[in-house]
Design a protein around this motif. Structure first.
Motif, short mmCIF file in Angstrom:
data_model
loop_
_atom_site.label_atom_id
_atom_site.label_comp_id
_atom_site.label_asym_id
_atom_site.label_seq_id
_atom_site.Cartn_x
_atom_site.Cartn_y
_atom_site.Cartn_z
N ASN A 140 1.22 -1.03 0.58
CA ASN A 140 0.03 -0.10 -0.03
C ASN A 140 0.92 1.35 0.14
O ASN A 140 1.55 1.47 0.76
N PRO A 141 0.76 2.14 -0.77
CA PRO A 141 1.92 3.25 -1.08
C PRO A 141 1.80 3.72 -0.30
O PRO A 141 2.88 4.74 0.49
N ASN A 142 0.05 4.16 0.72
CA ASN A 142 -0.01 5.36 1.09
C ASN A 142 0.57 4.95 2.61
O ASN A 142 0.15 5.89 3.38
N THR A 143 0.76 3.83 2.59
CA THR A 143 1.33 3.53 4.04
C THR A 143 2.68 2.61 4.39
O THR A 143 3.23 2.13 5.43
N GLN A 144 2.96 1.82 2.90
CA GLN A 144 4.24 1.74 3.19
C GLN A 144 5.60 1.76 2.31
O GLN A 144 4.88 1.93 1.36
N LEU A 145 6.43 1.99 2.99
CA LEU A 145 7.68 2.13 1.72
C LEU A 145 7.84 1.21 0.97
O LEU A 145 7.93 -0.33 1.20
N PHE A 146 8.34 1.46 -0.61
CA PHE A 146 8.65 0.62 -1.54
C PHE A 146 9.57 1.19 -2.88
O PHE A 146 10.08 2.64 -2.73
N TRP A 147 10.52 0.47 -2.88
CA TRP A 147 10.90 0.69 -4.70
C TRP A 147 11.00 0.49 -5.98
O TRP A 147 10.08 -0.07 -5.40
N SER A 148 11.64 0.72 -6.54
CA SER A 148 11.39 0.34 -7.74
C SER A 148 12.68 -0.62 -8.05
O SER A 148 13.64 -0.56 -7.05
#
Length: 348
Positions: A140-148
């Motif tokens: 969930n991009p609103n609550t969790q960090l992520f990368w490409s």
């Protein structure tokens, strides 16, 4: 006869008064318990056993690694481990931060590290495998960090619209939380690439960094021993960061080239190379033109880099940096970490 009756009445009256007085006296006294009062309790010192209080607020180490989460930059960040980075138990003597490869199998890698230790070592070692997810991992991009893809292994910022933090800064945060425990930072495959660069950028000084079977390394000059002039001419990006020092990303650029060189040279670094990790057609290996200037396969690239280091840092670099060749093991984390020298680097 009348006098005798008066005398009897007088005796009865006196007796009644005595009985009444005794009853009143007994009823007016407070009840007294037969149980002795407890001894006085000394006032608690708020500074007493502060370290124990802080350390024991977490649960004991688990016997295996499992998914956990914390908050980083105001977002959820997940990791796989046998204990909490927010409340390490007091029986922890060492922390191993192990970085996954492009398959992002954090728990599998954490398990391979735990399996390399003895029973006593597992009982006193906190293993932490940070997870750097992609958008495809359904976060969930609103609550969790992520990368490409691959950006996390070079220390680039997260891909969230409103929160940007380098994957290297995330590991910096982990190291801050487990201080002052002795820490080892290791990585396998894509995680090996992570550690190869992170060891130059971070201001933290773990016991050692362990770089295991990466596809590529960070070169400090435009030279690529073993590469032909034609190879270099046909690959104009071969010296761009992640492969060289051109166009550094935000995290590395903030550190600067000279500081990066000094940190890398002073750190203790172990290179774990599997001599059977020599497939030039490996699907999981970086086969870009920039990567090919470093060698045809992972093992050759590691050998070339090891031989190249003294040309930049002098022969003394091999006193602080060491190489371990694991015989007959290919691109396999379990096999690499079971080697006695690898186990010693992780747990000693």
């Amino acid at each position: 006869m009348r006098a005798k009756r008066r005398w009897v009445e007088h005796v009865l009256l006196v007796a009644l008064l005595v009985i009444t007085g005794i009853g009143f006296s007994r009823s007016s006294k407070p009840a007294v318990s037969a149980v002795p009062a407890p001894p006085p309790v000394a006032a608690e010192n708020p500074l007493q056993n502060v370290d124990d209080t802080l350390g024991r607020r977490g649960e004991p180490l688990a016997t295996s690694a499992g998914w956990r989460e914390t908050q980083v930059a105001g977002r959820i960040f997940k990791y796989c481990g046998n204990g909490s980075i927010d409340a390490p138990p007091t029986d922890v003597h060492r922390v191993i931060v192990i970085v996954h490869g492009n398959d992002r199998q954090a728990c599998s890698l954490a398990s391979s590290v735990l399996a390399a230790g003895t029973e006593q070592e597992r009982a006193t070692t906190l293993v932490v495998a940070p997870w750097f997810p992609l958008r495809e991992d359904r976060v969930n991009p609103n609550t969790q960090l992520f990368w490409s893809f691959q950006s996390w292994s070079r220390g680039d910022d997260s891909a969230n619209d409103d929160v940007r933090i380098s994957s290297y800064a995330v590991v910096d945060e982990i190291l801050e939380r487990v201080r002052p425990l002795p820490t080892v930072v290791a990585g396998f495959s894509g995680g090996g690439q992570f550690v190869a660069r992170y060891s130059a950028g971070t201001g933290h000084t773990p016991v050692r960094f362990i770089i295991t079977n990466p596809s590529t390394y960070l070169y400090w000059t435009p030279e690529r021993p073993g590469a032909t002039r034609k190879q270099l001419a046909n690959c104009p990006t071969y010296n761009d960061y992640r492969y060289g020092l051109n166009k550094l990303n935000g995290y590395m650029g903030a550190v600067g080239e000279e500081t990066m060189k000094n940190r890398f040279a002073q750190h203790r670094v172990v290179y774990l190379l599997g001599d059977a990790d020599n497939d030039p057609k490996s699907q999981s290996m970086d086969n870009s033109c920039a990567a090919r200037t470093q060698g045809a396969n992972r093992f050759e690239r590691g050998e070339r880099y090891w031989a190249y280091l003294p040309s930049v840092f002098g022969p003394e670099i091999h006193e602080r940096h060491t190489k371990v060749v694991v015989p007959k093991v290919g691109h396999n984390a379990w096999g690499m970490f079971q080697h006695p020298d690898a186990r010693a680097a992780l747990f000693r």
